[in-house]
Design a protein around this motif. Structure first.
Motif, PDB file in Angstrom:
ATOM      1  N   TYR A 142     -25.929  16.596  10.084  1.00 53.02           N
ATOM      2  CA  TYR A 142     -24.691  16.280  10.799  1.00 53.02           C
ATOM      3  C   TYR A 142     -23.452  16.755  10.056  1.00 53.02           C
ATOM      4  O   TYR A 142     -22.375  16.852  10.649  1.00 53.02           O
ATOM      5  CB  TYR A 142     -24.617  14.781  11.074  1.00 53.02           C
ATOM      6  N   VAL A 143     -23.590  17.027   8.747  1.00 53.38           N
ATOM      7  CA  VAL A 143     -22.479  17.632   8.014  1.00 53.38           C
ATOM      8  C   VAL A 143     -22.471  19.142   8.228  1.00 53.38           C
ATOM      9  O   VAL A 143     -21.437  19.744   8.558  1.00 53.38           O
ATOM     10  CB  VAL A 143     -22.564  17.316   6.501  1.00 53.38           C
ATOM     11  N   GLY A 144     -23.637  19.763   8.034  1.00 51.54           N
ATOM     12  CA  GLY A 144     -23.712  21.219   8.124  1.00 51.54           C
ATOM     13  C   GLY A 144     -23.804  21.757   9.535  1.00 51.54           C
ATOM     14  O   GLY A 144     -23.393  22.890   9.798  1.00 51.54           O
ATOM     15  N   LEU A 239     -11.983  14.818   8.333  1.00 52.61           N
ATOM     16  CA  LEU A 239     -12.194  13.386   8.105  1.00 52.61           C
ATOM     17  C   LEU A 239     -13.627  12.978   8.445  1.00 52.61           C
ATOM     18  O   LEU A 239     -14.250  12.197   7.716  1.00 52.61           O
ATOM     19  CB  LEU A 239     -11.198  12.580   8.944  1.00 52.61           C
ATOM     20  N   VAL A 240     -14.155  13.494   9.553  1.00 53.04           N
ATOM     21  CA  VAL A 240     -15.544  13.183   9.915  1.00 53.04           C
ATOM     22  C   VAL A 240     -16.505  13.707   8.852  1.00 53.04           C
ATOM     23  O   VAL A 240     -17.486  13.046   8.488  1.00 53.04           O
ATOM     24  CB  VAL A 240     -15.878  13.767  11.308  1.00 53.04           C
ATOM     25  N   SER A 244     -19.200  11.638   6.512  1.00 56.58           N
ATOM     26  CA  SER A 244     -20.616  11.985   6.382  1.00 56.58           C
ATOM     27  C   SER A 244     -21.006  12.250   4.930  1.00 56.58           C
ATOM     28  O   SER A 244     -22.114  11.912   4.509  1.00 56.58           O
ATOM     29  CB  SER A 244     -20.935  13.214   7.240  1.00 56.58           C
ATOM     30  N   VAL A 245     -20.100  12.851   4.170  1.00 50.97           N
ATOM     31  CA  VAL A 245     -20.394  13.116   2.757  1.00 50.97           C
ATOM     32  C   VAL A 245     -20.543  11.796   1.995  1.00 50.97           C
ATOM     33  O   VAL A 245     -21.400  11.668   1.109  1.00 50.97           O
ATOM     34  CB  VAL A 245     -19.289  13.993   2.136  1.00 50.97           C
ATOM     35  N   GLY A 246     -19.731  10.796   2.328  1.00 54.27           N
ATOM     36  CA  GLY A 246     -19.901   9.478   1.714  1.00 54.27           C
ATOM     37  C   GLY A 246     -21.267   8.901   2.010  1.00 54.27           C
ATOM     38  O   GLY A 246     -21.941   8.352   1.125  1.00 54.27           O
ATOM     39  N   GLY A 298     -18.510   5.174   4.337  1.00 51.86           N
ATOM     40  CA  GLY A 298     -19.733   5.945   4.545  1.00 51.86           C
ATOM     41  C   GLY A 298     -20.836   5.660   3.548  1.00 51.86           C
ATOM     42  O   GLY A 298     -22.013   5.912   3.834  1.00 51.86           O
ATOM     43  N   LEU A 299     -20.496   5.109   2.377  1.00 50.75           N
ATOM     44  CA  LEU A 299     -21.479   4.974   1.306  1.00 50.75           C
ATOM     45  C   LEU A 299     -22.721   4.182   1.712  1.00 50.75           C
ATOM     46  O   LEU A 299     -23.825   4.493   1.268  1.00 50.75           O
ATOM     47  CB  LEU A 299     -20.836   4.313   0.082  1.00 50.75           C
TER      48      LEU A 299
END
Length: 406
Positions: A142-144, A239-240, A244-246, A298-299
């Protein structure tokens, strides 16, 4: 990470197979506008995908238990691929919406089947790490994925992007079918079946999941709305991604260090962390402040989903596990729809800052439900799955099964 290599391969293939499903609604909107010239048609078609998935996920999950994964994955995968290929060349609005709905109805149960099979090929002590790795894979997707869509649009446009991701997903699904273990009618020994907590646990998880997904549906509306409110609508995607990275960071931490305490205790703790960190979301007044709040929020996301999967895997008879994941998916789709609609209305009438209380309220409600039914989250002591090699031989004698067949 003490996760068998066969399980790691299954997670990778499951993630690849999920690629066209994860990006489908975004691509359907872009392609629908290109092919029909109408965002209204594109929006209805995107909704059709989600509704179709919600309707058939439990049914397809039940078929997995009755017929086995391979025939169900191949049949739904073929139908889904044909529907996506049809979307690429359809310009008539009604037909476009119909094909998008068919694509949703025929969604291959790659995630549900893969998660169910992880419980068969991973020993119980390593199960939480396996589901954490799976959650990390989904976050990477979902990030990439949106970045890949953006790049493909610059190169070729939405039609070629849809076709490319459909073919890649089909290849991942075929690869997944080849590594799945052969069907067994009941891979759990009788002693373990009798120890399963039963329906009460599954009801608690699915019911709580609705509240959790209401918060997620609200976030998908409110984060872009915040970016627009502060005058930087172009920063919504950033921001999204930070959000997702968190989640990705939290999943990696769980995969590396393992789950602390019992599954039920970790579930309640992570849900409480989500509710607590969501209280910071109404506070930011600019993009950098919101980036920090989203990273913190997100963590706990990926770890919470990993523990959710583990509890379901350890509380559900193996033949019904894929169906249970299907019900979880249906609950998720309903929650997202409710959260999106509610938060959008609140945002329009009261403003963006109060609207974030929808997120906190949904998570607080989910936490109350989980706490009131915390007794149903107690699981039997860990036991190896039926396919595990009896006295597991692991590095350093730690008792984790090694899967040499992987």
């Amino acid at each position: 990470m003490n996760v068998p290599r066969r399980a790691m391969l299954l997670i990778v293939l499951m993630t690849v197979a999920q690629l066209p499903v994860a990006l489908r609604q975004l691509l359907v909107v872009l392609l629908g506008h290109q092919n029909t010239g109408s965002f209204a048609t594109a929006g209805v078609a995107s909704a059709g995908c989600g509704i179709g998935l919600a309707l058939t996920a439990p049914l397809v999950g039940r078929l997995l238990g009755r017929l086995g994964a391979r025939p169900v994955l191949l049949a739904t995968g073929l139908a889904h691929l044909l529907a996506l290929l049809g979307l690429a060349v359809t310009t008539e609005p009604v037909a476009f919406v119909a094909l998008a709905t068919v694509a949703g109805l025929s969604t291959p149960p790659a995630v549900g089947s893969g998660r169910a099979h992880l419980a068969r090929i991973v020993s119980t002590p390593a199960l939480s790490r396996a589901y954490a790795v799976n959650a990390v894979g989904q976050e990477v997707l979902y990030v990439g994925g949106p970045l890949a869509v953006t790049l493909s649009l610059l190169i070729s446009g939405p039609t070629a992007a849809l076709l490319a991701f459909a073919v890649i997903g089909a290849a991942g699904l075929v690869g997944m079918v080849t590594v799945l273990p052969p069907r067994q009618d009941d891979p759990q020994p009788a002693g373990r079946r009798s120890a399963l907590p039963g329906r009460a646990t599954r009801r608690t998880i699915v019911g709580t999941h609705v509240g959790y997904m209401i918060s997620i549906g609200a976030m998908w509306v409110l984060v872009p709305a915040f970016a627009t409110t502060v005058g930087h609508p172009d920063q919504a995607g950033l921001l999204v991604t930070i959000w997702s990275v968190g989640s990705l960071a939290g999943g990696l931490l769980l995969a590396r260090r393992g789950r602390p305490g019992t599954p039920g205790g970790a579930y309640l703790t992570l849900l409480g962390i989500l509710a607590a960190t969501s209280l910071a979301l109404p506070l930011p007044r600019n993009v950098p402040q919101m980036a920090v709040a989203l990273a913190l929020f997100g963590l706990a996301l990926a770890p919470f989903l990993a523990v959710t999967d583990e509890i379901l895997a350890r509380s559900t008879p193996a033949p019904r596990l894929a169906e249970t994941y299907g019900w979880l998916q249906t609950a998720g789709q309903l929650g997202i729809a409710a959260g999106s609609a509610t938060s959008g209305a609140v945002n329009d009438h009261l403003g963006n800052t109060p609207a974030f209380l929808v997120v906190s309220g949904a998570l607080a409600l989910a936490l109350v439900v989980a706490l009131s039914r915390r007794g149903t989250l107690r699981l039997p002591s860990a036991a190896p799955p039926a396919e595990a090699v009896a006295p597991a031989v692991g590095a350093g004698g730690r008792g984790f099964v090694r899967d040499e067949a992987g």
